[in-house]
Design a protein around this motif. Structure first.
Motif, PDB file in Angstrom:
ATOM      1  N   GLY A  45       0.789  -1.217   0.000  1.00 10.96           N
ATOM      2  CA  GLY A  45       0.000   0.000   0.000  1.00 10.96           C
ATOM      3  C   GLY A  45       0.822   1.267   0.000  1.00 10.96           C
ATOM      4  O   GLY A  45       2.042   1.243   0.169  1.00 10.96           O
ATOM      5  N   VAL A  46       0.123   2.340  -0.212  1.00 14.56           N
ATOM      6  CA  VAL A  46       0.717   3.676  -0.119  1.00 14.56           C
ATOM      7  C   VAL A  46       0.966   3.940   1.351  1.00 14.56           C
ATOM      8  O   VAL A  46       0.120   3.632   2.201  1.00 14.56           O
ATOM      9  N   MET A  47       2.131   4.491   1.654  1.00 18.28           N
ATOM     10  CA  MET A  47       2.481   4.704   3.055  1.00 18.28           C
ATOM     11  C   MET A  47       2.895   6.159   3.287  1.00 18.28           C
ATOM     12  O   MET A  47       3.270   6.868   2.357  1.00 18.28           O
ATOM     13  N   ALA A  48       2.827   6.546   4.526  1.00 16.68           N
ATOM     14  CA  ALA A  48       3.329   7.845   4.969  1.00 16.68           C
ATOM     15  C   ALA A  48       3.953   7.633   6.333  1.00 16.68           C
ATOM     16  O   ALA A  48       3.563   6.730   7.079  1.00 16.68           O
ATOM     17  N   GLY A  49       4.955   8.453   6.642  1.00 20.80           N
ATOM     18  CA  GLY A  49       5.594   8.283   7.935  1.00 20.80           C
ATOM     19  C   GLY A  49       6.600   9.352   8.252  1.00 20.80           C
ATOM     20  O   GLY A  49       6.691  10.373   7.561  1.00 20.80           O
ATOM     21  N   MET A  50       7.358   9.099   9.314  1.00 18.96           N
ATOM     22  CA  MET A  50       8.398  10.029   9.750  1.00 18.96           C
ATOM     23  C   MET A  50       9.610   9.241  10.220  1.00 18.96           C
ATOM     24  O   MET A  50       9.494   8.101  10.659  1.00 18.96           O
ATOM     25  N   LYS A  51      10.776   9.881  10.089  1.00 17.53           N
ATOM     26  CA  LYS A  51      12.019   9.289  10.534  1.00 17.53           C
ATOM     27  C   LYS A  51      12.725  10.302  11.428  1.00 17.53           C
ATOM     28  O   LYS A  51      12.798  11.481  11.099  1.00 17.53           O
TER      29      LYS A  51
END
Length: 185
Positions: free
Chosen positions: A176-182
């Motif tokens: 799936g399409v993902m979004a996040g932070m590092k």
């Protein structure tokens, strides 16, 4: 049960800064993934571990080991790594895993400071697979923007697929399409 797994993952991520190079958290519509990488991009080796909870009770664990270094693609500064990713998945009636060979590359765009693109691909044929997995493909593509010196936001696409042994049936373990932070330490 779901709240317990997510709470355990968040607690593990909270303890990670004591020994981590970076921690990233990403979401798709059906899954949440936490990844801890133990060394920064300036090191010659990269070790990492991750956990994904996929809706419906599928647990996916990964351990990564790569040799990495700085190079350039065209005139674009790039960090590349070659190595392996071990993946183990567990679901109510089936489980399996594999050790995929492959690598990753992160390309920085100098004209837009903070912008980078990362791609990673690992493949395991049946000889490197076990349990109910007959082969495995792991693909991740992302575009990132470093908002501040030690944190970036990203969006992309994640695909983890295996063939169930003896059935010729492919199963998308996570896609799936993902979004996040590092967050970098």
């Amino acid at each position: 049960m779901k709240a317990t797994r997510i709470s355990l993952m968040l607690l593990s991520l909270a303890a990670a800064p004591a020994f981590a190079g970076d921690v990233d958290l990403s979401l798709t519509n059906d899954s949440v993934k936490g990844q801890v990488n133990f060394f920064g991009s300036n090191n010659d080796l990269q070790l990492g571990t991750g956990y994904t909870y996929h809706e419906g009770g599928r647990d996916i664990f990964n351990a990564d080991f790569h040799a990495q270094g700085r190079t350039a693609i065209g005139n674009l500064p790039t960090t590349a790594g070659i190595g392996m990713r071990g993946i183990y998945w567990d679901q109510n009636r089936a489980d399996g895993g594999a050790v995929g060979l492959g690598g990753f590359a992160t390309v920085n765009i100098p004209r837009v400071p903070g912008l980078s693109f990362t791609g990673g691909l690992h493949y395991a044929p049946s000889i490197l697979s076990f349990g109910d997995s007959d082969d495995m493909t792991s693909l991740e593509l992302r575009g990132s923007y470093r908002v501040i010196r030690n944190a970036e936001l990203f969006a992309g696409y994640r695909y983890l697929n295996t063939e169930i042994e003896g059935t010729n049936r492919d199963v998308n373990l996570d896609e799936g399409v993902m979004a996040g932070m590092k967050i970098f330490f």
